[in-house]
Design a protein around this motif. Structure first.
Motif, mmCIF file in Angstrom:
data_model
loop_
_atom_site.group_PDB
_atom_site.id
_atom_site.type_symbol
_atom_site.label_atom_id
_atom_site.label_comp_id
_atom_site.label_asym_id
_atom_site.label_seq_id
_atom_site.Cartn_x
_atom_site.Cartn_y
_atom_site.Cartn_z
ATOM 1 N N GLN A 180 1.068 -1.390 -0.026
ATOM 2 C CA GLN A 180 0.024 -0.048 -0.048
ATOM 3 C C GLN A 180 0.848 1.089 -0.459
ATOM 4 O O GLN A 180 1.547 1.599 0.578
ATOM 5 C CB GLN A 180 -0.688 -0.360 1.322
ATOM 6 N N ALA A 200 2.433 0.381 4.032
ATOM 7 C CA ALA A 200 2.460 -0.924 4.465
ATOM 8 C C ALA A 200 2.517 -2.735 3.352
ATOM 9 O O ALA A 200 2.518 -2.339 2.111
ATOM 10 C CB ALA A 200 0.432 -1.197 4.826
ATOM 11 N N LYS A 207 1.277 -6.820 2.193
ATOM 12 C CA LYS A 207 0.579 -8.125 2.426
ATOM 13 C C LYS A 207 2.240 -9.556 2.554
ATOM 14 O O LYS A 207 3.229 -8.968 1.320
ATOM 15 C CB LYS A 207 0.004 -7.762 1.556
ATOM 16 N N VAL A 220 -0.793 -8.396 6.986
ATOM 17 C CA VAL A 220 -0.465 -6.654 6.690
ATOM 18 C C VAL A 220 0.446 -6.834 7.761
ATOM 19 O O VAL A 220 -0.081 -7.200 9.202
ATOM 20 C CB VAL A 220 -2.255 -6.184 6.532
#
Length: 80
Positions: A14, A23, A25, A31
């Motif tokens: 992100q 962020a 994953k 996350v």
């Protein structure tokens, strides 16, 4: 999609409005905030990424230099 040694990898990111990574994953679906990801990379739990100290003295994440631009952190797909 675990890396050798069973370590996770980052599969998506992100970004904020400035294009900064905020962020990540992981390959197991977790996350992580940037700070959480930084802690896990420094602990050796995430493969293919390293932490480095920038000129401003802050610590940042970057993909390992392997000659493959498709797995650079900025090149990973986005997730919501």
């Amino acid at each position: 999609m675990a890396a050798p040694g069973g370590r996770e990898t980052f599969i998506a990111v992100q970004k904020n409005g400035d294009g900064d990574l905020t962020a990540f994953k992981t390959s197991s679906g977790r996350v992580l905030s940037y700070d959480e990801a930084l802690q896990e990379v420094q602990a050796g739990a995430i493969a293919g990424v390293n932490a480095f100290k920038g000129r401003d003295g802050e610590t940042y994440l970057r993909g390992d230099a392997d000659g493959d631009p498709t797995n650079n952190l900025d090149a990973l797909p986005f997730f919501e």
